[in-house]
Each structure stands twice: as C-alpha cells, then as structure tokens.
Design a protein around this motif. Structure first.
Motif, PDB file in Angstrom:
ATOM      1  N   PRO A 186       0.806  -1.224   0.000  1.00 43.28           N
ATOM      2  CA  PRO A 186       0.000   0.000   0.000  1.00 43.28           C
ATOM      3  C   PRO A 186       0.835   1.267   0.000  1.00 43.28           C
ATOM      4  CG  PRO A 186       0.037  -0.972   2.182  1.00 43.28           C
ATOM      5  CD  PRO A 186       0.714  -1.956   1.275  1.00 43.28           C
ATOM      6  N   ALA A 187       2.093   1.164   0.422  1.00 38.60           N
ATOM      7  CA  ALA A 187       2.935   2.354   0.514  1.00 38.60           C
ATOM      8  C   ALA A 187       4.400   1.936   0.501  1.00 38.60           C
ATOM      9  CB  ALA A 187       2.609   3.137   1.775  1.00 38.60           C
ATOM     10  N   PHE A 188       5.265   2.920   0.250  1.00 40.26           N
ATOM     11  CA  PHE A 188       6.698   2.681   0.188  1.00 40.26           C
ATOM     12  C   PHE A 188       7.432   3.775   0.959  1.00 40.26           C
ATOM     13  CE2 PHE A 188       4.755   1.017  -3.657  1.00 40.26           C
ATOM     14  CZ  PHE A 188       5.278  -0.263  -3.750  1.00 40.26           C
ATOM     15  N   PRO A 189       8.583   3.466   1.552  1.00 40.00           N
ATOM     16  CA  PRO A 189       9.345   4.486   2.270  1.00 40.00           C
ATOM     17  C   PRO A 189      10.026   5.486   1.343  1.00 40.00           C
ATOM     18  CG  PRO A 189      10.554   2.434   2.255  1.00 40.00           C
ATOM     19  CD  PRO A 189       9.190   2.132   1.668  1.00 40.00           C
ATOM     20  N   SER A 190      10.185   5.122   0.072  1.00 42.37           N
ATOM     21  CA  SER A 190      10.827   6.020  -0.897  1.00 42.37           C
ATOM     22  C   SER A 190      10.371   5.638  -2.295  1.00 42.37           C
ATOM     23  CB  SER A 190      12.355   5.916  -0.806  1.00 42.37           C
ATOM     24  OG  SER A 190      12.788   4.629  -1.248  1.00 42.37           O
ATOM     25  N   VAL A 191      10.541   6.551  -3.226  1.00 46.28           N
ATOM     26  CA  VAL A 191      10.222   6.257  -4.622  1.00 46.28           C
ATOM     27  C   VAL A 191      11.141   5.173  -5.160  1.00 46.28           C
ATOM     28  CG1 VAL A 191      10.136   7.219  -6.953  1.00 46.28           C
ATOM     29  CG2 VAL A 191       9.268   8.548  -5.029  1.00 46.28           C
TER      30      VAL A 191
END
Length: 338
Positions: A186-191
């Motif tokens: 659902p999400a990432f710490p960085s691109v």
C-alpha cells in the motif's frame, strides 16, 4: 529540504505541490529518471475546470497519440517515445485520475468519460488543422483508443494500435483484479523502493522504463508517518480499487468494436492464447494484423521499447500514414518484391 527522488531518504518531502513525486538525479540502480530525457516538452490542456497533462516529442510526421493502462501514466511510453520521435511525433496523455492530470472528478473512469476526454484533448490541441493521427493504447488505454476510433469522429484518424488487451481475457481477469490490487504494497518508504518493487515483484521487466514511469504513479502522503516498523509516505496515486464499477464497461463488446474501427489496425499481444472467436474470424478475414511479441510482460512498450518502436514505425510506413508516410530502409524493397 526535500530529498532527491531515488535517494534513501525517509524524511518528508520529495513531492511537488500536486503531491506527485518530483524528479531528480540519482546514482542508484533504482533511482528515478527525468521525463526530459525522453520527451521534448509537456503541455497542460485546459478544458473547462479540468487540466489534462500531455507529454510531447518529435517535430515531423504523423502524431502517435498514446493512452496508458490503468494506474500508469503517459510516461509508460517514455522509452519508446525517445526512439519514435526521430520519425514521428508522439503525444502521451495522462488520463483522468492519473499522472499530472487534474479534473473535477478524478474517480469517474467510465469508458464514456475517458473517450470524451481523449476527443476533447485532441480537438483542443489541434483545433481545425489536425494532423494524421494514430491512436495507440495499452490495456485500459487500448480499450479507450478502440472506442474512440470506432466513433468515426476524428476525420484525420489513420490508424489504431492496441497493446495487449482482448475482450475475453480482460473480462475473465476482472474477478481477480481486487485481489491483485490488494496484494500490492500500500505504501513505500521512498520512490526508489517503489521502483525496485515494480521490477522485482510487479509487472515491469525493464528497469530503465520503471525509473521514469513509476514516479508519476505515486504521491506523497503526509498523513502516513514513517517508522522502522512500517513502509509509508509514498502511496499509489490512482485508487484503482475504487473504479471497479467501470471495469466491465472498458472491455465489454471490445472485440466487435475493434473490428468495426474504419482504419488500419494492429493488435500487439504478449501471448498467443488471447484471441476470442470474433477476433480469430476477423484475423482470418484480414481485417487487422496481429503480432505476438515474445519474451515480454504485459507492458510491451515498456519492456521491449526497441521492438515496440520498430513495429509501430513499420505499421506507419506500410500504411503510408501522414502526408507522405515515412521511409524505413529495406521496407520499400520488400514491398516491391512482394
């Protein structure tokens, strides 16, 4: 200071005013690449209260008007555009709810609305003197390109290229779509981590393409706080799971609509088991050309941009699209000897 996209910085930032990650240089294998390496300029087409973002490349020849798949953006055609622009013009549009396009209702992804968006953008861009146009669409974009072509309202439309979408297969896969979407992080710490996942665990196989096409599919979400226990900050821009009511409308009846489009057309597929009965009969009757592109995933234009670009240019040349068509060495000799 906002971190440069691609660096392992988990502090807030790295996003423009729209919330979409900005591009910067990176020394990392999975660092983002700027769109300016592939397209010549970008354009915001204003239609009422809506603003549609379009990437442009090339200065001569017919226009290849490109429509991306669901959850992607016009930059999914970036690597191909850099190769194509030596012979033709390329216009790659961020569709409603995607990329840098902003509308009054980004969740209205119905086939009817998306088709009208494409027609409005083309008419606004080219006004009363439109060039020869070839519509190119991948996946969801292929369904929309097909429906636009079949409306017979673009008087200079000269060709249709549909990339890896067939009615029967697409509709059969819809029952699995919510599960596939829920299996994505659902999400990432960085691109950079998002790019890495899309290459290692997602559907893309070409790292260079992912480095330019993935950043605009994300946005920075300040409400998600980073910690050592959870991935956060960068989330998917387009909530595809909320568009389920429109999915069937993209693909239902697509085979017959494709066959009815009154222009030269080609279907590029990543597998041989995708044709339904209508398309099989249509191919036998010579109503369209089908090409199977081997050793690639679903996003043919991203995974093998060289082969994709060559096939597109050959299509344009064979059908003499544009004021004088385009010449490809060896192709004319082949036609004369046939």
């Amino acid at each position: 200071m906002a971190p440069v996209i691609g660096e392992e910085d988990q502090s807030p930032g790295g996003a423009g005013t729209s919330g979409i990650p900005t591009w910067g240089s990176s020394r990392s294998k999975f660092g983002a690449l700027p769109w300016t390496d592939y397209f010549d300029e970008e354009l915001d087409v204003e239609i009422g209260q809506d603003s549609f973002h379009v990437y442009l490349a090339g200065t001569q020849g017919p226009v290849l008007f490109c429509l991306h798949g669901g959850g992607s953006s016009g930059l999914s055609f970036a690597l191909s555009a850099r190769m194509l622009k030596e012979k033709v013009k390329v216009a790659a549009m961020d569709m409603r709810g995607h990329g840098s396009t902003r509308t009054s209702d980004d969740l209205d992804l119905s086939a009817e609305t998306l088709c009208q968006d494409v027609l409005d953008v083309i008419r606004t861009m080219y006004k009363n003197d439109p060039p020869s146009i070839v519509l190119i669409g991948h996946s969801m974009g292929g369904a929309i390109a097909t429906r636009v072509a079949a409306k017979r309202v673009l008087r200079t439309l000269a060709g249709l290229i549909v990339v890896d979408v067939v009615e029967g297969t697409a509709i059969a896969s819809l029952i699995h779509m919510q599960k596939l979407l829920s299996n994505r992080p659902p999400a990432f710490p960085s691109v950079e981590k998002a790019i890495e996942w899309n290459v290692k665990g997602g559907s893309l196989r070409n790292i260079d393409s992912a480095r330019v096409s993935i950043p605009p599919t994300l946005k920075y979400n300040e409400e998600r706080k980073c910690s050592i226990y959870s991935a956060c900050s960068y989330v998917w821009l387009t909530p595809l799971e909320k568009s389920e009511r429109h999915w069937r409308g993209w693909y239902e009846g697509l085979s017959d609509i494709f066959l009815s489009a009154p222009v030269a057309k080609v279907l590029l597929l990543a597998g041989t088991d995708r044709l339904d009965k209508s398309l099989t009969i249509g191919q036998m009757q010579g109503k369209f050309q089908m090409i199977v592109v081997r050793h690639t995933g679903h996003a043919i234009q991203e995974d093998v941009p060289e082969e994709f670009s060559s096939l597109v240019l050959t299509f344009v040349a064979r059908n003499r699209i544009g004021a004088h068509g385009i010449d490809i060495p060896g192709l004319i000799r082949q036609r004369r000897s046939a």
